[in-house]
Design an enzyme around this catalytic site. Structure first.
Site, PDB file in Angstrom:
ATOM      1  N   HIS A   1      -0.886  11.397  -9.545  1.00 22.80           N
ATOM      2  CA  HIS A   1      -1.752  12.564  -9.358  1.00 22.80           C
ATOM      3  C   HIS A   1      -0.905  13.829  -9.151  1.00 22.80           C
ATOM      4  CE1 HIS A   1      -4.329   9.213  -7.688  1.00 22.80           C
ATOM      5  NE2 HIS A   1      -5.176   9.759  -8.532  1.00 22.80           N
TER       6      HIS A   1
ATOM      7  N   ASP B   1      -4.699   6.325 -17.853  1.00 21.51           N
ATOM      8  CA  ASP B   1      -6.038   5.929 -18.295  1.00 21.51           C
ATOM      9  C   ASP B   1      -6.223   6.436 -19.721  1.00 21.51           C
ATOM     10  OD1 ASP B   1      -7.415   4.936 -15.621  1.00 21.51           O
ATOM     11  OD2 ASP B   1      -6.183   6.675 -15.155  1.00 21.51           O
TER      12      ASP B   1
HETATM   13  P1  AMP Z   1      -7.991   8.617 -10.432  1.00 22.38           P
HETATM   14  O1  AMP Z   1      -7.900   9.223  -9.076  1.00 22.38           O
HETATM   15  O2  AMP Z   1      -7.555   7.210 -10.494  1.00 22.38           O
HETATM   16  O3  AMP Z   1      -9.314   8.868 -11.101  1.00 22.38           O
HETATM   17  O4  AMP Z   1      -6.923   9.386 -11.315  1.00 22.38           O
HETATM   18  C1  AMP Z   1      -6.971  10.775 -11.461  1.00 22.38           C
HETATM   19  C2  AMP Z   1      -6.079  11.181 -12.590  1.00 22.38           C
HETATM   20  O5  AMP Z   1      -4.744  10.787 -12.322  1.00 22.38           O
HETATM   21  C3  AMP Z   1      -6.470  10.527 -13.901  1.00 22.38           C
HETATM   22  O6  AMP Z   1      -6.390  11.486 -14.948  1.00 22.38           O
HETATM   23  C4  AMP Z   1      -5.446   9.450 -14.051  1.00 22.38           C
HETATM   24  O7  AMP Z   1      -5.181   9.139 -15.393  1.00 22.38           O
HETATM   25  C5  AMP Z   1      -4.232  10.098 -13.424  1.00 22.38           C
HETATM   26  N1  AMP Z   1      -3.292   9.068 -13.006  1.00 22.38           N
HETATM   27  C6  AMP Z   1      -3.554   7.971 -12.254  1.00 22.38           C
HETATM   28  N2  AMP Z   1      -2.444   7.225 -12.131  1.00 22.38           N
HETATM   29  C7  AMP Z   1      -1.472   7.840 -12.830  1.00 22.38           C
HETATM   30  C8  AMP Z   1      -0.110   7.557 -13.090  1.00 22.38           C
HETATM   31  N3  AMP Z   1       0.498   6.463 -12.619  1.00 22.38           N
HETATM   32  N4  AMP Z   1       0.586   8.424 -13.856  1.00 22.38           N
HETATM   33  C9  AMP Z   1      -0.016   9.527 -14.351  1.00 22.38           C
HETATM   34  N5  AMP Z   1      -1.288   9.853 -14.132  1.00 22.38           N
HETATM   35  C10 AMP Z   1      -2.015   9.029 -13.384  1.00 22.38           C
END
Ligand code: AMP
Length: 499
Positions: A274, A387
């Site tokens: 994030h 994702d």
């Molecule tokens: P989430 O809180 O899981 O919905 O993720 C929020 C954003 O962070 C989404 O666009 C995810 O794709 C991105 N994200 C989550 N994990 C990673 C990671 N390991 N590397 C890069 N982006 C990430």
């Protein structure tokens, strides 16, 4: 040249000064039939007073804004505007060294205007009747707005318990020194400018817009570019505001819309993945909005939703450190008010891979993201390659619905052992985490058959799918379940390999 003048409005500020000077110069002021009638009356009264004067003498006005036509029907007419500000507390000496605009339609009239100006002790220059508006605008900026500036500056000195009069010698000095630009903007000292902005926001918020507009104009004079508002304020670590309602967020964004807005949608439990999105947004946008909302409609299963890790206090701290301007952390009712029934469905792309295993997942994602776009109206939105299908779905929504949002997809951030960072990793026991490593290893082969073989051999992992997906870029993607935790990962097959 002219020996007798009747001054109309001799009791006013200009009229009394001019009369006193004319008397000093030996001009007769009390004749019934003067050679010149000089109108020192308010602008709006000029036409009416002029119309009452019997034709014969020269008629002149002293207005900067009023055209000569106001002196109709007189043909022997001239304008003579002293470019000065007059005070009743001073005498004719206030004319000395001043300039005066002479507006005339012929040589005779010009000679009268020049004579009048010089007799008053003024330096005449010519002003075309058709250029009055620009001339007068310039004069108003220089004189009236100086008062406004003194008022604004004085109110800041009051914050420091310093008498505003202390400014006057400074202001005079600037004029006497030929308007040489000094100070923080001339030096490019943005930290000082940021400190100014901070105190103005705190103590005199009504002056912020004026200060910024002047700073921008001053930077141009200095041949510099003023950093964006948020970069300036970031220099001292500006506060992160948390908005709980749509109205509150819209209000906070209202005066930031002049600059670019970046949106980073998250479900919280922030990690380096994030943070990489937040950093990119911080460096590319004037305002960074992070949404923090565990969206129930993208979870198929109640238990999964209940288990999803949450830690708002820590998230807000990390958002603050990353320089986020606004965190949007709405309640469930705010995003899904009673009676909510409008959904965004990406029909084909949303029903393969993750969509097949988690029916309704992408409907929930697309709907909430479109709603966030509608609220925030970002120039750019930041998503993780982690994702990959989600990014592809959002790309499709943006294209299909012609949204004016630039999609920024950033590479996957991994732990040193290769495991892709995920909020769900917190749910793994250390033994499960060890077993989960095979997912990134298998996908890292960038070979569908090898990846499937590696995963088939790993004991205790349930493989949901391993597939090549023709996204942008194409990826080798997989999803596995380790105990009760589901993990997804992917490796791009073209372009930069994920480290
Ligand atoms: P989430 O809180 O899981 O919905 O993720 C929020 C954003 O962070 C989404 O666009 C995810 O794709 C991105 N994200 C989550 N994990 C990673 C990671 N390991 N590397 C890069 N982006 C990430």
């Amino acid at each position: 040249m002219i020996e007798s003048i009747r001054v109309v409005g001799a009791g006013g500020r200009v009229g009394s000064t001019v009369s006193a000077r004319l008397a000093e110069r030996g001009i007769r002021l009390d004749e019934d039939e003067p050679e010149l009638v000089l109108l020192c009356v308010p602008d709006r009264a000029i036409a009416e007073v002029a119309a009452e004067i019997a034709p014969g003498p020269w008629v002149a006005h002293v207005s900067g804004a009023t055209p000569l036509a106001a002196l109709d029907p007189h043909a022997r007419r001239v304008g003579m505007h002293p470019l000065l500000s007059f005070s009743k507390t001073r005498g004719p000496e206030q004319l000395d060294g001043g300039w005066a605009a002479v507006t005339a339609e012929g040589d005779d009239a010009r000679a009268v205007g020049v004579w009048l100006a010089e007799t008053l002790g003024l330096e005449p220059f010519e002003l075309a009747d058709s250029r009055r508006a620009a001339y007068h605008a310039g004069a108003a900026v220089a004189s009236n707005y100086l008062v406004t500036l003194r008022q604004a500056a004085g109110s800041l000195l009051e914050v420091a318990d310093v008498p505003p009069e202390a400014l006057d010698s400074l202001m005079r000095g600037v004029i006497e020194n030929g308007f040489e630009l000094t100070g923080p903007i001339a030096r490019g000292d943005w930290e000082t400018v940021a400190r100014h902005l901070h105190v103005i926001q705190r103590e005199r918020p009504e002056l912020e817009e004026l200060y910024l507009a002047l700073a921008e104009a001053t930077a141009k004079i200095a041949g510099r570019e003023l950093p964006s508002n948020s970069l300036l304020l970031g220099a001292e670590g500006r506060g992160t505001k948390v908005c709980r309602t749509i109205a509150e967020l819209r209000g906070a964004l209202a005066d930031r819309r002049r600059g670019s807005i970046g949106l980073v949608p998250t479900m919280g439990s922030l990690h380096e993945g994030h943070l990489s999105l937040l950093r990119a947004a911080r460096s590319e946008c004037d305002t960074v909005v992070m949404s923090l909302f565990v969206n129930p409609t993208q979870f198929g299963d109640e238990d999964d939703l209940a288990r999803y890790p949450r830690n708002e206090e820590r998230d807000l701290e990390l958002a603050r450190e990353a320089g986020v301007d606004l965190v949007f952390a709405p309640t469930l009712e705010e995003m899904y008010p009673p009676g909510f029934q409008t959904w965004v469905e990406v029909t084909e792309l949303g029903s393969i891979l993750e969509g097949e295993l988690r029916p309704g997942h992408f409907r929930g994602v697309a709907t909430i993201v479109l709603k966030l776009f509608a609220i925030v109206r970002p120039a750019r939105a930041y998503f993780g390659q982690k994702d990959a299908q989600q990014a592809e779905v959002i790309r499709r929504v943006i294209r299909d619905l012609a949204l004016e949002v630039e999609l920024r997809v950033l590479p996957i951030v991994r732990d040193a052992d290769g495991l892709a960072l995920s909020s769900r990793n917190a749910l793994l026991s250390s033994e499960e985490r060890e077993r989960a490593l095979v997912l990134s290893r298998a996908l890292g082969t960038r070979d569908l058959q090898k990846a499937r073989a590696l995963l088939a051999d790993s004991n205790g992992l349930v493989v949901d799918y391993v597939e090549v997906a023709s996204f942008d870029p194409p990826v080798l993607a997989g999803a596995v379940r380790v105990g009760s935790t589901r993990l997804i990962d992917n490796v791009p097959l073209e372009g930069e390999p994920t480290p």
